[in-house]
Each structure stands twice: as structure tokens, then as C-alpha cells.
Design an enzyme around this catalytic site. Sequence first.
Site, PDB file in Angstrom:
ATOM      1  CG  ASP A 155      54.277 -13.802  40.472  1.00  6.42           C
ATOM      2  OD1 ASP A 155      54.387 -14.107  41.674  1.00  6.42           O
ATOM      3  OD2 ASP A 155      53.593 -14.432  39.654  1.00  6.42           O
ATOM      4  CG  HIS A 308      40.022  41.013  42.887  1.00  3.67           C
ATOM      5  ND1 HIS A 308      39.901  42.264  43.449  1.00  3.67           N
ATOM      6  CD2 HIS A 308      38.755  40.588  42.651  1.00  3.67           C
ATOM      7  CE1 HIS A 308      38.622  42.585  43.534  1.00  3.67           C
ATOM      8  NE2 HIS A 308      37.907  41.580  43.062  1.00  3.67           N
ATOM      9  CG  ASN A 309      37.700  39.485  46.089  1.00  2.23           C
ATOM     10  OD1 ASN A 309      37.855  40.537  46.711  1.00  2.23           O
ATOM     11  ND2 ASN A 309      36.676  39.294  45.283  1.00  2.23           N
ATOM     12  CD  GLU A 338      40.895  43.069  47.183  1.00  6.53           C
ATOM     13  OE1 GLU A 338      41.119  43.954  46.343  1.00  6.53           O
ATOM     14  OE2 GLU A 338      39.949  42.261  47.107  1.00  6.53           O
ATOM     15  CG  ASP A 340      37.759  42.814  50.755  1.00  2.00           C
ATOM     16  OD1 ASP A 340      38.715  43.521  50.398  1.00  2.00           O
ATOM     17  OD2 ASP A 340      36.843  42.462  49.987  1.00  2.00           O
ATOM     18  CG  HIS A 353      33.291  39.347  48.624  1.00  7.78           C
ATOM     19  ND1 HIS A 353      32.318  39.205  47.681  1.00  7.78           N
ATOM     20  CD2 HIS A 353      34.101  40.346  48.168  1.00  7.78           C
ATOM     21  CE1 HIS A 353      32.516  40.061  46.696  1.00  7.78           C
ATOM     22  NE2 HIS A 353      33.593  40.760  46.973  1.00  7.78           N
ATOM     23  CD  GLU A 387      40.601  47.349  49.166  1.00  9.43           C
ATOM     24  OE1 GLU A 387      40.109  48.476  49.344  1.00  9.43           O
ATOM     25  OE2 GLU A 387      41.569  47.163  48.407  1.00  9.43           O
ATOM     26  CE  LYS A 437      40.725  56.303  50.517  1.00 15.33           C
ATOM     27  NZ  LYS A 437      40.715  57.171  49.345  1.00 15.33           N
ATOM     28  CB  SER A 511      42.094  51.301  43.301  1.00 14.27           C
ATOM     29  OG  SER A 511      43.068  50.879  44.230  1.00 14.27           O
ATOM     30  CG  ASN A 666      41.272   7.077  17.320  1.00 13.96           C
ATOM     31  OD1 ASN A 666      40.893   7.205  18.476  1.00 13.96           O
ATOM     32  ND2 ASN A 666      41.509   5.903  16.765  1.00 13.96           N
TER      33      ASN A 666
END
Length: 744
Positions: A155, A308-309, A338, A340, A353, A387, A437, A511, A666
Site C-alpha cells: 500500500d 604502482h603495479n 606503471e 610491466d 607481474h 618496465e 631508458k 627510481s 552503544n
Amino acid sequence: MSEMDGQSCVSSMMVWTPMTKIRENRKKYKRKYRLRKDMETVEYTAGIKTCRACTKRPPEEQNFEITNIAEVFLSKLTLLRSRVDRESITGATKTFSIYYKDQTPALDLECSKEDVAKAWVAGIQHLMRARRTETIIDKRKRWISEYFHKGKNADDRLESKEAKKVLAQMNIQIKESQIDMVIQKLDKDQTGALNLDEFTQFYNDVTAREEIEELFDKYAVDGENMKVHELMQFHAKEQKVAIDAKGCGKLIEKFEPDSELKKKNILSLEGFTLYLQSAESDVFNHTHDEVYQDMTQPLSHYFIASSHNTYLLEDQIRGPSSKEGYVRALLKGCRFLELDCWDGDDGEPVIYHGYTLTSKVLFRDVIEAIGRYAFKASPYPVFLSLENHCSVVQQRALAAHMVNILGDSLCNIPATSDMQKLPSPQQLRGKIIVKNKKLKRNVAEDDVSDEDEAAETEDVEVQERVKTCKEKKKTIKLAKELSDLVNICEAVHFYSFQHSREKDMPYNISSIKEGKADSLVKDQAADFIDHTKRQLVKIYPSGAKVDSSNMDPYLYWAAGCQIVALNYQTPCDQMDLNLGLFRQNGRCGYVLKPEALRDAQTRLDTSNNIPEKYKKTLKIKVISGFQLPTPKGEGSGGSAVDPYVKVQVYGVPADCAEDGTDVVKNNGFHPVWNCDMSFPLTFPDLALVRFEVKEHDTMSDSETIGQFSLPVSSMQQGYRHVHLLSKDQEDLSPAALFIHVSLQ
């Protein structure tokens, strides 16, 4: 796509719509989706049936909230996740994708017709726009309506037991006998239950707050309403803000819910409460929601939000790799990613990874995602830290994908021998910078050191390979095509600050591992700061953090380090601080460092002996809490919580401190502490404050109920609300702390 009427699309979403959910493992699932009447939640059912008993998941898990959606868009085939069988999807415009703010996996849905997909995208976007522009009055109405509709009967009303359950879900604990009394009082049509308007009045009555009423009475001389000049006095004396009569009139117009009082230009207690709970009275200064800092200084003068990662969604051993990690990080304002890179099958490089059980994702798919999302949250430059573990052949593939997909957005500023400083974020708007590099000039292909890449992978196998190679340093052959993409972010090994002063250029980036960085910060802080005035430095975590836990970033920010790489996939105190620092300056991912960390003429050692001229004292009074949520797994209803507040200050070593309130037993609905705290700050320009509300537990570690972090420089003084976030950064509104702040 032609312009569609958003509200009509929303209406069409309320009808069950058959769609196909497409997963990364190529599997497809038939579903039906619809928008609930509360216009907050999309629910779904499995198969062709709409009966909840026929589904595997419990009903509360078969939905997603509109407020959790970061972006929705019509999908192109090339932008769908890499494991989808692209050949089996017919018609890209029939498919749309949803990305979420939290860790929820992205959702790809295929509709029966193109118009259906377009209508859902337009409808969701319409609802998202409405959420962004709504007032606090609208937000409160929507929030109350949402809970009402979750618990109402056939209702469209709430009886006593239903009302008690809904109130408990709202973290309001009240006895059923009290609810019966309220129903009798408010139930005008004598049905024995509350309609939405009556329930709204009930909510307003039970959420009245004495501490705000006392503050209101202090300035509302007649005890009923606050006039314009009284509101001006409140701002000048308490909030340390100068606001004129016209400005006060605008506040009354915005926050006073009573139209008659609004016409008289006066503010009621309810309007005053709504104002104090609004963004205007937040502890965070919302003028900092816009880019307000100078963006024309060299890149080395900014802290940069860094991950990172980035590809990982969970841990570093078995967790999945996904382009979603990049999307999530970018949508949170992260500017340093990053990648890899390793050789993959069929000549296609992959990201994962290395030497672990983490899954692999195609490099090409990641670059496509970055191309789409790089500048959604911020227009300022994005760094791609490669990387590189690939063969020359697949390095050429890396370069080709970046050139073909990113095109003109790739940074092409030449790094010259006469470069005196790095370009600014403003100069690099919309640009993507490749960190890697670089070959010497006029060299087509050559060996470069693999030492830094080996360390940053955190892979024991790679590190051991470097350590045991006694005759010469391990090298990898670098392809010219990849080298040519590197300009103002050329990776070089860090030997010493003296070596860098004599040999390095502004475009060189080093780094440094967490452990080594700790020693440098402790023993050579002043040299470190001078170094980072000219060059970028990346700090990366030690290999011991296989669970993707994070290092304390403020240790390195205090030494001027711009790039402190954190695991964005890991909710933790350190990530709270990281997001707290980058909450300012429009969340653009760049924060201008304090002048002392930029000025070439200033020699500062943040580890000790900071000059007196910087010092201030931060005073915080934690007054009360409001509708604190119950930690998951402890049932519903705020009264089950025994909350206390921990306030932490982070910054230079001398400023790191912590204080806390007593435990209130509480009472999670409206605990009152009235606890005064004082924090002497030697370098406030670099200080961060973290508020954490915890559930007291004598048997185990206290669980976090909610938290919020922000820079001291973004704190507003006076009576303020701290609007709490979960550990996953989800908005816990209306859960908040009520505090008083002064900076002397």
C-alpha cells in the site's frame, strides 16, 4: 548518437529489459535489468525469469547503485575487455559498458537493438547528471525516499515493524513502542501506517541535534529564526569567513526549506542544520575542488599522484591483471602509471607481474584504455612508466601500439643538452609522457642496463640474475623505435646526489627503492629536497610487500619526492592519505609543493630544525557523530556500535601525532564526545589530517567505520562537518562527524 530525452529514457529503464552480460572469459549470460522506482538502483535477474527465487545470488546482491557508476558509454569493439570474443559480438552500437567507482568489475552489456543500448546509456547519464547538480535538500529527500521505498508494503506505506527495520538500516535505533506513538501522532488519515510525507516528518523529528540547536540559539536572538545580520555574525565570529548580507541571503534561499520563511529572508533551525551539513560548511574547502594552484611551474615542483603495479586488481602473486586497474586509477586522478611489459604470444606484448601467477593482459588493450581515460579526470599529463622486459621485436610492437593508438597525445618535446628545467603541467596538457631508458644519439640499437628494471619488478628471479652476474651488469637490447618515444622522462640509475648534480639533466628521472629512500630522507633530507627541485624522483615499494600493501607516502613527500608509487587497488591508511593530498587542486593529480621545497635559494632540512616562521597550532574539537554505519557483518542499526574517533596528523617527522576520543557505548546514531585536541605544527604547509571513526572491540583490532583525510591547507575553520568515506572511498552519507577547527 542523436540527442535523446533523458527523462523518457529513465522511464523506459523501469521496464524489465533483456540483455546479455559478456565476461572476460568469453562466456555470455542472459539477464533482465530494470531501474527500481527509487531511481537509485538497477536490479537484475538471471535467465529469462524475473522470479528472485530462481536466481543463485541473494536479492540484495543482484543490483548496483547509480551513485557507484563512474562512467557509462556505448562500446566500440576495440574497447571491450581483451578476453571478450570480439568476433561473436554483432554490432558495436548494441553494446554498452559501465565502469564503477569502487572495485566492482566493469560490466559489458549487449542489447537486442541499438536504440535500447542508447536509451540505457542516455538514461544512466541523465541520472548521474541529476546527482551532481542536486541540492542538499534534494539529496536528503532522495535518500529518505530511497529507504522508504525499500521497506514499504504493497500500500506504499510503512507499518510499525517495517518502519523499525527501515530506521535500523538508516542507523537509527528506536523502540517499536516509540514508533507506534509517532505513527499515532503523524498518521493523519488513520491508516495505522506512514506514507512518504509522514515518514519524512518522522525522520526530521528523530534526527534533531541538540549541539546544533545550542549553536543556533546563541545567534538567533528571538530563539525561533536567524536573521541576516545574525547569520553574518555567526560567520565572522565562528567560521572566520567574511560574508555580506547579499551572500547570507543566497544561503537562506538555498537552504531554507520553508517557502514562507524564505520570502522573509530568515533561516529556521532546520535550514541552519541543512546549511551546516552541506558542502559549504564541510571541513574541506570546496573552492579547492577546482584547479587553483599555479600550473606553469616545472614538473619537478609538483607532487604527482602515482600508482604502482597499476595493472593489478588484487595481490602481486596470484591476482588478476586487467586494464580496469588503469581505468580505476585514472578516474581517481592518478597521473603516473606503471606497465610491466613482457613478450607475449603471436608477437603481442603483454602486461603482468613477471614470474608470478598473476594473469596477463594485452599491452595493446591497456594502451586503448589509457587513450580513452587518460584525460577524463584531469587534463594534465600522464606518465607511462615502462618496465621493459621485451625482446627487440616486441619492443617495436610496444612502440607501434603507442604511436598508432595515442598518436598526437604522445609528448614530443625534445630533451636537449641546454634544457635548464622541465616543462610545466600547463605546457603538457593532454600529453602522455613515456618513461624508459634511452639510447645515445645516432645509435640504431644497443644494450642498456637492466639494473633498475630488475629491482622495480620485485621479482626474485630477475634480481638474482643481476646479482649473480659478476663479470658485467646485465643488460637488455633497446629498440630505437621505443627509445625515440622517450624525451623529457629518461630513466637513469641513482648513484648519489653529488653524481646527479654533476652528471644528470632535468629530464633524467631516478627510481629509488623504499629502504634506500628511508636512509636518504633520514640522513640527507636537505640534499634530497635540493635534488627534487630540479629532477623527478620515483619512490617504489620494497619487494617484501607481496600483498600489495603500501608504504607511508608522507615520509617521501616531506623530502620533496614527486612520485611515490602506491598500489591504488589496496584500501589502507596510506591510500587514504594519498587520496587526501590529491583531493585538492581539482583532483587533477598535481599538487604544487610548498614554496620552501621549490625555491632554489632556500635550504631546508625537514628532518629537523625547521625555522620558527612556519609554525602554527592546529586545534580540533570533536563534538559529535551522526548516523554512523555499522561495520559489515554486525547486523543493522547504529546503536550496536561503540564508536570512538582517532585524529592523526602526518607530515614532516616532527609533526606526526595522534589523539583520540573516549569510547561512547552503544550509540552509533548520535554519539557525543566534546573532545579537545591540539597539534603543534612545525611545517603546516605539508601537514595532512586523517579522521578515523572506529568500532571499539576489546577482543580484536578495532574496525574502521569511516574515515576522511585532507591537507591542513584545505581545512576550513569553525564549526564543520567531516563527511565520512568507507575504506574503499565510498560516500557514507549522511554519516558525519561534527567538529570545530582553529589554526593559530
